[in-house]
Enzyme design. Structure first.
Site, PDB file in Angstrom:
ATOM      1  N   CYS A  55      -1.361   6.560   2.946  1.00 26.06           N
ATOM      2  CA  CYS A  55      -0.684   5.823   4.011  1.00 26.06           C
ATOM      3  C   CYS A  55       0.770   6.306   4.100  1.00 26.06           C
ATOM      4  O   CYS A  55       1.212   7.144   3.317  1.00 26.06           O
ATOM      5  CB  CYS A  55      -0.728   4.324   3.720  1.00 26.06           C
ATOM      6  SG  CYS A  55       0.311   3.826   2.320  1.00 26.06           S
ATOM      7  N   HIS A  88      -0.897   0.611  -4.528  1.00 30.46           N
ATOM      8  CA  HIS A  88      -1.903   1.577  -4.114  1.00 30.46           C
ATOM      9  C   HIS A  88      -2.154   2.570  -5.247  1.00 30.46           C
ATOM     10  O   HIS A  88      -1.299   2.773  -6.121  1.00 30.46           O
ATOM     11  CB  HIS A  88      -1.433   2.344  -2.882  1.00 30.46           C
ATOM     12  CG  HIS A  88      -1.379   1.510  -1.635  1.00 30.46           C
ATOM     13  ND1 HIS A  88      -1.239   2.070  -0.394  1.00 30.46           N
ATOM     14  CD2 HIS A  88      -1.448   0.169  -1.443  1.00 30.46           C
ATOM     15  CE1 HIS A  88      -1.223   1.114   0.521  1.00 30.46           C
ATOM     16  NE2 HIS A  88      -1.338  -0.042  -0.090  1.00 30.46           N
ATOM     17  N   CYS A 124       2.763   5.711   0.777  1.00 28.23           N
ATOM     18  CA  CYS A 124       2.436   6.633  -0.308  1.00 28.23           C
ATOM     19  C   CYS A 124       2.885   8.056   0.011  1.00 28.23           C
ATOM     20  O   CYS A 124       3.354   8.772  -0.876  1.00 28.23           O
ATOM     21  CB  CYS A 124       0.948   6.573  -0.603  1.00 28.23           C
ATOM     22  SG  CYS A 124       0.449   4.950  -1.256  1.00 28.23           S
ATOM     23  N   GLU A 172      -2.110   5.773  -5.313  1.00 28.77           N
ATOM     24  CA  GLU A 172      -1.111   6.845  -5.402  1.00 28.77           C
ATOM     25  C   GLU A 172       0.160   6.365  -6.083  1.00 28.77           C
ATOM     26  O   GLU A 172       0.726   7.075  -6.919  1.00 28.77           O
ATOM     27  CB  GLU A 172      -0.737   7.356  -4.000  1.00 28.77           C
ATOM     28  CG  GLU A 172      -1.902   7.886  -3.205  1.00 28.77           C
ATOM     29  CD  GLU A 172      -2.530   6.872  -2.275  1.00 28.77           C
ATOM     30  OE1 GLU A 172      -2.906   7.263  -1.161  1.00 28.77           O
ATOM     31  OE2 GLU A 172      -2.649   5.692  -2.657  1.00 28.77           O
TER      32      GLU A 172
END
Length: 149
Positions: free
Chosen positions: A86, A56, A89, A58
């Site tokens: 999410c 992701h 993260c 992040e």
């Protein structure tokens, strides 16, 4: 007086990253990490490119920022991300000890807020910065995906 380095300024930089993801066929989420009004990390989703569910924006940004700083703690840093993080993260942000998370679009199903994921006690959150722009790129992406399939 206009503040040149405000939350909207840095969210626009995160949106640039989201556009790079869009162009690669990745879910268009972008992130930047800022320390003292300087961007020290830029990233976007790479889950398809790397064939890695953890890639992701992040997570990529945390790695780049830690590498830049030479340490795993990002205590004085601010994460700007176009979509609410999410659970994974947000959990990683706990361990980095971020000073602040600023996100654009909310994610009611998978976002950390509704899932009640705990952040580091010293981390503050600002939501809905450039929410419309951040939402629009995601909507455009998923409409395009549906039309191609």
């Amino acid at each position: 007086m206009i503040q040149p380095f405000d939350d909207e300024y840095f969210m626009r930089k995160a949106l640039q990253e989201a556009n790079l993801a869009f162009d690669k066929g990745e879910v268009p989420v972008g992130a930047v990490i800022v320390l003292n009004n300087q961007i020290i990390a830029r990233a976007h989703n790479l889950t398809e490119t790397l064939n890695d569910v953890t890639a992701h924006a992040e997570m990529q940004a945390f790695t780049a920022a830690a590498d830049f700083l030479g340490g795993k703690y990002l205590k004085e840093c601010v994460l700007y991300v176009t979509l609410e993080p999410c659970q994974m993260c947000a959990g990683a942000s706990y361990w980095t000890q971020l000073k602040k998370i600023v996100f654009g679009a909310s994610e009611p199903e998978r976002g950390f807020i509704n899932l009640q994921t705990k952040l580091h006690p010293k981390t503050t959150v600002v939501s809905n910065v450039l929410e419309n722009e951040c939402s629009q790129i995601l909507k455009r992406f998923f409409i395009q995906k549906r039309n191609l399939n």
